[in-house]
Design an enzyme around this catalytic site. Sequence first.
Site, PDB file in Angstrom:
ATOM      1  N   GLY A 133       7.722   9.365   9.052  1.00 47.61           N
ATOM      2  CA  GLY A 133       6.948   9.234   7.828  1.00 47.61           C
ATOM      3  C   GLY A 133       5.454   9.155   8.078  1.00 47.61           C
ATOM      4  O   GLY A 133       4.657   9.742   7.356  1.00 47.61           O
ATOM      5  N   SER A 134       5.059   8.456   9.121  1.00 47.57           N
ATOM      6  CA  SER A 134       3.636   8.337   9.454  1.00 47.57           C
ATOM      7  C   SER A 134       3.262   9.225  10.635  1.00 47.57           C
ATOM      8  O   SER A 134       2.178   9.071  11.215  1.00 47.57           O
ATOM      9  CB  SER A 134       3.283   6.882   9.775  1.00 47.57           C
ATOM     10  N   HIS A 171      12.323   9.248  11.499  1.00 53.02           N
ATOM     11  CA  HIS A 171      11.326   8.181  11.458  1.00 53.02           C
ATOM     12  C   HIS A 171       9.919   8.732  11.721  1.00 53.02           C
ATOM     13  O   HIS A 171       9.161   8.201  12.550  1.00 53.02           O
ATOM     14  CB  HIS A 171      11.661   7.084  12.470  1.00 53.02           C
ATOM     15  N   GLU A 195      18.725   2.874  15.374  1.00 49.85           N
ATOM     16  CA  GLU A 195      17.802   3.822  16.000  1.00 49.85           C
ATOM     17  C   GLU A 195      17.751   3.588  17.504  1.00 49.85           C
ATOM     18  O   GLU A 195      17.795   2.445  17.956  1.00 49.85           O
ATOM     19  CB  GLU A 195      16.406   3.661  15.398  1.00 49.85           C
ATOM     20  N   ARG A 213      13.135  -0.085   5.655  1.00 46.65           N
ATOM     21  CA  ARG A 213      13.914  -0.446   6.839  1.00 46.65           C
ATOM     22  C   ARG A 213      15.383  -0.210   6.552  1.00 46.65           C
ATOM     23  O   ARG A 213      15.877  -0.468   5.446  1.00 46.65           O
ATOM     24  CB  ARG A 213      13.678  -1.916   7.232  1.00 46.65           C
ATOM     25  N   SER A 236       0.823  -1.207   0.000  1.00 44.25           N
ATOM     26  CA  SER A 236       0.000   0.000   0.000  1.00 44.25           C
ATOM     27  C   SER A 236       0.859   1.260   0.000  1.00 44.25           C
ATOM     28  O   SER A 236       0.534   2.250  -0.666  1.00 44.25           O
ATOM     29  CB  SER A 236      -0.927  -0.004   1.217  1.00 44.25           C
ATOM     30  N   ILE A 237       1.988   1.236   0.730  1.00 41.11           N
ATOM     31  CA  ILE A 237       2.854   2.416   0.770  1.00 41.11           C
ATOM     32  C   ILE A 237       3.521   2.639  -0.584  1.00 41.11           C
ATOM     33  O   ILE A 237       3.519   3.755  -1.115  1.00 41.11           O
ATOM     34  CB  ILE A 237       3.911   2.267   1.881  1.00 41.11           C
TER      35      ILE A 237
END
Length: 382
Positions: free
Chosen positions: A349-350, A347, A326, A297, A214-215
């Site tokens: 993005g969402s 991190h 991370e 990733r 979906s991304i």
Amino acid sequence: MISPLQSRRSMLNILFIQEPSVNSTEYHKLTKDDRFNVIKYILATDGSITKESFIEFLMQCNRDGVQINGIFAGFPAFHPIGGLTQDIIELPIFHENVKCIALCSRGINFVDLETLTKYNIELFHYDDSSSDSNIAINQVGNDVADCAMWHVLEGFRKFSLFMNETITTKHSIKSRQVIRDDGTTKFAFGHELNANQFVLSPRGQRALILGMGSIGCLIATKLQYGLGMEIHYSKRGGPIKNDSWKYHPMDNLHEELYQFDAIVIALPGTTETFHLVDTTFLSKCKNDNLILVNVGRASIFDMEAITQGLSKGQIRHLGMDVFTNEPLIDSCLLDSRNKNKVTYTPHIGSGTKQVFDQSTDLAITQLTRWLLPSDTSSSRSH
């Protein structure tokens, strides 16, 4: 922080190790539902909570006669104590009581899946691909795709570079000047980065998307209709139904890499994708004008190869929203010699209010449905 336990044996206890969204409808319903008791023990990111103190909290709950039945693992979940590891899950006070855990993220890093399966502890993660629970479909995919598109656009247009130059010079003409090899400067229209590199339009350029979940599909859509790029993609399992995007088999990918101006990684981190982008991969790409973006990733990148690609000038621009260790940032991104060649976001993005709010709604719905299966049907797959 420990909230008053005030638990009755007839109630189901849900432990919150991170704060939920205060806007969550499901959270407010949960706090008013007399079948559930909410317990909070927040795993702070400042180091004040350790694995040992978390275990001691679980033991204190047990001594008080409180059984933790479900765990709400909001952002950043178990990361502050080094993850949900085997030694924690193996504790009788954990695996004999905990029936399910709901993550607010898609990623299941730092969770020992094998040991959870051993004790039949269900793990849910964020999935907005269906219309269940009245959530916005593919909200994460949309917002991560925005982040990827920004990094790609930066690679072509270098807006952040010019913004920083303007902050330094406080002058709209000086901020566009190009420094010659002899140290002198000349005025530029805004199309030159230095004597040998130019600002480019993304329109008509070729983008390769690796990973078409979906991304990946939303990234492709935004690059095509937002930036006017020509879309190519590669994925395992064959092509998808889209006549305007060109498919390249993953098995023959190296032979196709030379033609792409931008490559965007939207793959999961697996043994198959580990260090997919290595020295050999980069050697097959464009020699000096490659834009490389990773919103998948960090393990997909061999960072030693990436560092060499930056130093040799092979990579025009590197955009990253994920990192190898991370929360630490990879050293090549912080190297002052690369400051005009990289953009990185922590991190996020969402990281939108919409995703944060509905991640709480979804996680709580998953927990309550699993703990009260008679109320409604529930998917029981990881």
